[in-house]
Motif scaffolding. Structure first.
Motif, PDB file in Angstrom:
ATOM      1  N   HIS A 152       0.756  -1.132  -0.203  1.00 25.58           N
ATOM      2  CA  HIS A 152      -0.090   0.127   0.101  1.00 25.58           C
ATOM      3  C   HIS A 152       0.756   1.132   0.042  1.00 25.58           C
ATOM      4  CE1 HIS A 152      -3.776  -2.254   0.350  1.00 25.58           C
ATOM      5  NE2 HIS A 152      -3.261  -2.918   1.486  1.00 25.58           N
ATOM      6  N   ARG A 153       2.150   1.158   0.096  1.00 30.32           N
ATOM      7  CA  ARG A 153       3.147   2.380   0.047  1.00 30.32           C
ATOM      8  C   ARG A 153       2.550   3.608   0.769  1.00 30.32           C
ATOM      9  NH1 ARG A 153       6.816   1.491  -3.666  1.00 30.32           N
ATOM     10  NH2 ARG A 153       7.026   3.850  -4.282  1.00 30.32           N
ATOM     11  N   PRO A 154       2.671   3.336   2.250  1.00 33.47           N
ATOM     12  CA  PRO A 154       2.338   4.692   2.827  1.00 33.47           C
ATOM     13  C   PRO A 154       3.496   5.787   2.976  1.00 33.47           C
ATOM     14  CG  PRO A 154       2.931   2.712   4.440  1.00 33.47           C
ATOM     15  CD  PRO A 154       2.902   2.102   3.063  1.00 33.47           C
ATOM     16  N   THR A 155       3.173   7.032   3.052  1.00 38.93           N
ATOM     17  CA  THR A 155       4.467   7.856   3.135  1.00 38.93           C
ATOM     18  C   THR A 155       4.770   7.725   4.680  1.00 38.93           C
ATOM     19  OG1 THR A 155       2.698   9.574   3.616  1.00 38.93           O
ATOM     20  CG2 THR A 155       3.200   9.416   1.241  1.00 38.93           C
ATOM     21  N   HIS A 156       4.037   7.536   5.772  1.00 42.51           N
ATOM     22  CA  HIS A 156       4.622   7.427   7.123  1.00 42.51           C
ATOM     23  C   HIS A 156       4.043   6.160   7.646  1.00 42.51           C
ATOM     24  CE1 HIS A 156       5.065  11.669   5.652  1.00 42.51           C
ATOM     25  NE2 HIS A 156       5.924  11.886   6.737  1.00 42.51           N
ATOM     26  N   VAL A 157       4.854   5.624   8.704  1.00 43.70           N
ATOM     27  CA  VAL A 157       4.464   4.528   9.498  1.00 43.70           C
ATOM     28  C   VAL A 157       4.424   5.155  10.885  1.00 43.70           C
ATOM     29  CG1 VAL A 157       4.625   2.171  10.172  1.00 43.70           C
ATOM     30  CG2 VAL A 157       5.080   2.779   7.839  1.00 43.70           C
ATOM     31  N   GLU A 176      10.871  -6.237  -2.294  1.00 46.77           N
ATOM     32  CA  GLU A 176      10.526  -5.148  -1.317  1.00 46.77           C
ATOM     33  C   GLU A 176      11.114  -3.679  -1.866  1.00 46.77           C
ATOM     34  OE1 GLU A 176      10.916  -6.809   3.094  1.00 46.77           O
ATOM     35  OE2 GLU A 176      12.653  -5.744   2.582  1.00 46.77           O
ATOM     36  N   ASP A 177      10.220  -2.960  -1.765  1.00 53.31           N
ATOM     37  CA  ASP A 177      10.470  -1.300  -2.173  1.00 53.31           C
ATOM     38  C   ASP A 177       9.838  -0.454  -1.327  1.00 53.31           C
ATOM     39  OD1 ASP A 177      10.754   0.836  -3.555  1.00 53.31           O
ATOM     40  OD2 ASP A 177       9.212   0.686  -5.164  1.00 53.31           O
ATOM     41  N   PHE A 178      11.031   0.318  -0.690  1.00 52.16           N
ATOM     42  CA  PHE A 178      10.404   1.286   0.216  1.00 52.16           C
ATOM     43  C   PHE A 178      10.708   2.754   0.113  1.00 52.16           C
ATOM     44  CE2 PHE A 178      11.898  -2.489   3.012  1.00 52.16           C
ATOM     45  CZ  PHE A 178      10.788  -3.069   3.103  1.00 52.16           C
ATOM     46  N   SER A 179      10.760   3.003  -1.325  1.00 50.19           N
ATOM     47  CA  SER A 179      10.950   4.187  -1.997  1.00 50.19           C
ATOM     48  C   SER A 179       9.977   5.367  -1.767  1.00 50.19           C
ATOM     49  CB  SER A 179      11.209   4.100  -3.469  1.00 50.19           C
ATOM     50  OG  SER A 179      10.114   3.689  -4.296  1.00 50.19           O
ATOM     51  N   ALA A 183       9.218   8.345   6.123  1.00 49.68           N
ATOM     52  CA  ALA A 183       9.660   8.291   7.513  1.00 49.68           C
ATOM     53  C   ALA A 183       8.749   7.435   8.134  1.00 49.68           C
ATOM     54  CB  ALA A 183       9.222   9.627   8.134  1.00 49.68           C
ATOM     55  N   LEU A 184       9.549   6.786   9.427  1.00 57.70           N
ATOM     56  CA  LEU A 184       8.803   6.038  10.356  1.00 57.70           C
ATOM     57  C   LEU A 184       8.819   6.941  11.755  1.00 57.70           C
ATOM     58  CD1 LEU A 184      10.981   2.616  10.349  1.00 57.70           C
ATOM     59  CD2 LEU A 184       8.574   3.178   9.202  1.00 57.70           C
ATOM     60  N   ALA A 201      18.513   0.733   8.784  1.00 61.07           N
ATOM     61  CA  ALA A 201      19.069  -0.318   7.902  1.00 61.07           C
ATOM     62  C   ALA A 201      17.890  -0.804   6.918  1.00 61.07           C
ATOM     63  CB  ALA A 201      19.803  -1.333   8.769  1.00 61.07           C
ATOM     64  N   ARG A 202      16.763  -1.058   7.563  1.00 58.38           N
ATOM     65  CA  ARG A 202      15.878  -1.968   6.823  1.00 58.38           C
ATOM     66  C   ARG A 202      15.208  -0.944   5.818  1.00 58.38           C
ATOM     67  NH1 ARG A 202      12.626  -6.739   7.663  1.00 58.38           N
ATOM     68  NH2 ARG A 202      11.743  -7.098   5.400  1.00 58.38           N
ATOM     69  N   PHE A 203      14.795   0.190   6.302  1.00 63.40           N
ATOM     70  CA  PHE A 203      13.695   1.189   5.833  1.00 63.40           C
ATOM     71  C   PHE A 203      14.404   2.260   5.240  1.00 63.40           C
ATOM     72  CE2 PHE A 203      11.274  -1.285   8.755  1.00 63.40           C
ATOM     73  CZ  PHE A 203      10.403  -2.104   7.821  1.00 63.40           C
ATOM     74  N   GLY A 204      15.410   2.955   5.421  1.00 66.12           N
ATOM     75  CA  GLY A 204      15.919   4.122   4.962  1.00 66.12           C
ATOM     76  C   GLY A 204      16.563   4.888   6.299  1.00 66.12           C
ATOM     77  N   ASP A 205      16.908   6.019   5.774  1.00 65.62           N
ATOM     78  CA  ASP A 205      17.530   7.099   6.891  1.00 65.62           C
ATOM     79  C   ASP A 205      16.681   7.743   7.857  1.00 65.62           C
ATOM     80  OD1 ASP A 205      19.926   6.255   6.345  1.00 65.62           O
ATOM     81  OD2 ASP A 205      20.262   7.820   4.853  1.00 65.62           O
ATOM     82  N   ARG A 206      15.219   8.202   7.210  1.00 69.33           N
ATOM     83  CA  ARG A 206      14.490   9.016   8.226  1.00 69.33           C
ATOM     84  C   ARG A 206      13.586   8.253   9.052  1.00 69.33           C
ATOM     85  NH1 ARG A 206      10.415  13.444   6.994  1.00 69.33           N
ATOM     86  NH2 ARG A 206      11.248  15.110   8.364  1.00 69.33           N
ATOM     87  N   VAL A 207      14.207   8.508  10.343  1.00 68.18           N
ATOM     88  CA  VAL A 207      13.345   8.119  11.606  1.00 68.18           C
ATOM     89  C   VAL A 207      13.111   9.422  12.174  1.00 68.18           C
ATOM     90  CG1 VAL A 207      13.320   6.301  13.389  1.00 68.18           C
ATOM     91  CG2 VAL A 207      14.435   5.537  11.409  1.00 68.18           C
ATOM     92  N   ILE A 208      11.868   9.401  12.598  1.00 71.21           N
ATOM     93  CA  ILE A 208      11.504  10.521  13.339  1.00 71.21           C
ATOM     94  C   ILE A 208      10.886   9.889  14.855  1.00 71.21           C
ATOM     95  CG2 ILE A 208       9.890  12.457  13.999  1.00 71.21           C
ATOM     96  CD1 ILE A 208       9.674  12.677  10.701  1.00 71.21           C
TER      97      ILE A 208
END
Length: 419
Positions: A152-157, A176-179, A183-184, A201-208
């Motif tokens: 479903h490709r959410p922008t934010h989780v 898997e495609d998290f592009s 942000a998490l 490491a799993r989803f990309g750099d942006r963690v808030i």
């Protein structure tokens, strides 16, 4: 029981997920209607049935109560805070909008329960105020959440640290495609460094990480980044002003710890049907006492040190479980950790470290963990945990946060058996 919170709130209407959950009117004297999904049964009216009359919206006072947020109750009886339309569509929407750094509407996967403070960013804000898309699970399931992110490709989780760690630990899916994931967003508890690293490491750099509660306080790292020196970010007066006070309620200088207090557009109207809570947690000038310890540094950034109530007193010395958890979470064999007090006839309380081990890592004993804390993390010896409890999974409360009450009871029983 099921009528406790609706009874305290003097609820006039109740929405139950299933007809069997419908509460009898006799137990709630103020109740006028019960709604449910599906066919409806007994006193419950179906929300999916054709409308009996045309809906006609009425003018609403923007400062009138819009919804009630219920605290997690992980430490004590849940508190209910009444929020106005302005507080939800203004203060909370401003905070959520600040997390979005791209074009187009937000597409949010909200894993926290919608009735919680963190989950309130769902229907009231994502959909009603911001016109975004809301993705939900009926109950949290890590494997299912990962599939939703891919499909479903959410922008934010949005999830508590335990949820995000369990998703990140899932086996990879095909293609898997998290592009599309911007942000998490973690809240509800302190985000351990190890969990943040695994998620990056799993989803990309942006963690808030977001500091907030049903008491109307909010601060996040969307602008400052998730670094130790940034703490939990810069308070936004358009959401909530934050100050630190001493035991007398007076503001303290920068860098000095005290109680975190908040006031602003996001501040709730009051606690519901509980003037004693208002007197305890709200000042005459409208500041809300959060019950959290923290400080504001010389750059205006907020640093949260933990709950005031969670201080462990060992032989007259105060130990902050949050500090020990933060350092112990850096050990490679520790996937999750929570430190709780265990009663002791000699010292009053002892600190027990409750850990879920990292799959595939050698199992550490107490001596290894305390040695790591002292030699590699610089923790004072008198702050070291004296008891260790291993769990296969952390017990979670209704909002997905670690339930410390349950964990403390388990730790007391298990450690007593081996003494």
């Amino acid at each position: 029981g099921p009528v406790r919170l609706p009874g305290r709130a003097r609820a006039r209407a109740v929405i139950a997920a299933d007809p069997s959950d419908a509460v009898p009117h006799a137990h709630l004297p103020y109740l006028e209607a019960v709604f449910t999904f599906g066919a409806g049964a007994g006193p419950a009216l179906s929300l999916t049935a054709p409308a009996r009359r045309v809906f006609r919206p009425r003018p609403v006072d923007p400062e009138a109560p819009a919804r009630i947020l219920v605290s997690s109750g992980s430490e004590a009886e849940p508190k209910m805070a009444a929020y106005s339309h302005n507080a939800m569509a203004g203060g909370r929407a401003t905070y959520l909008r600040a997390l979005h750094d791209g074009d187009g509407p937000m597409r949010n996967l909200v894993l926290a329960p919608l009735a919680s403070s963190f989950g309130s960013c769902g229907t009231s804000v994502t959909v009603a105020a911001l016109g975004g898309t809301l993705l939900l699970q009926e109950t949290f399931d890590a494997a299912g959440a990962l599939r939703m992110i891919v499909e479903h490709r959410p922008t934010h989780v949005f999830g508590v640290p335990t949820m995000l760690r369990r998703i990140a630990d899932q086996p990879p899916l095909d293609q898997e495609d998290f592009s599309g994931l911007r942000a998490l967003v973690s809240s509800g508890a302190a985000l351990p460094d190890a969990t943040a690293d695994v998620c990056r490491a799993r989803f990309g750099d942006r963690v808030i990480t977001v500091y907030g509660s049903s008491d109307g306080v909010n601060c996040h790292t969307a602008a400052t980044g998730l670094t130790p020196e940034a703490g939990t970010g810069l308070p936004d007066p358009a959401v909530a002003r934050i100050r630190i006070t001493d035991g007398n309620g007076d503001p303290v200088p920068a860098g000095q710890p005290g109680e975190i207090c908040a006031r602003g557009p996001m501040t709730p109207l009051s606690y519901v049907a509980d003037p004693a809570l208002d007197a305890r947690y709200r000042t005459p000038t409208g500041w809300v006492r959060t019950g959290d310890r923290g400080f504001i540094d010389g750059h205006g950034r907020l640093h949260v040190l933990g709950r005031i109530k969670q201080i462990v007193v060992r032989g007259g010395y105060n130990i902050s479980p949050a500090e020990v958890e933060r350092e112990l979470g850096a050990h490679g064999a520790v996937a999750e950790v929570a430190c709780v007090a265990v009663p002791d006839p000699d010292l009053g309380e002892r600190l027990c470290a409750c850990i879920r081990e990292t799959p595939g890592s050698p199992s550490p004993d107490l001596a290894e963990l305390t040695g790591f804390l002292e030699s590699q993390r610089g923790l004072e010896r008198r702050k070291l945990p004296e008891l260790l409890l291993r769990v296969s999974e952390m017990p979670l409360g209704p909002t997905g946060k670690i339930c410390r009450t349950t964990l403390a009871g388990l730790a007391a029983r298990e450690t007593q058996a081996i003494r």
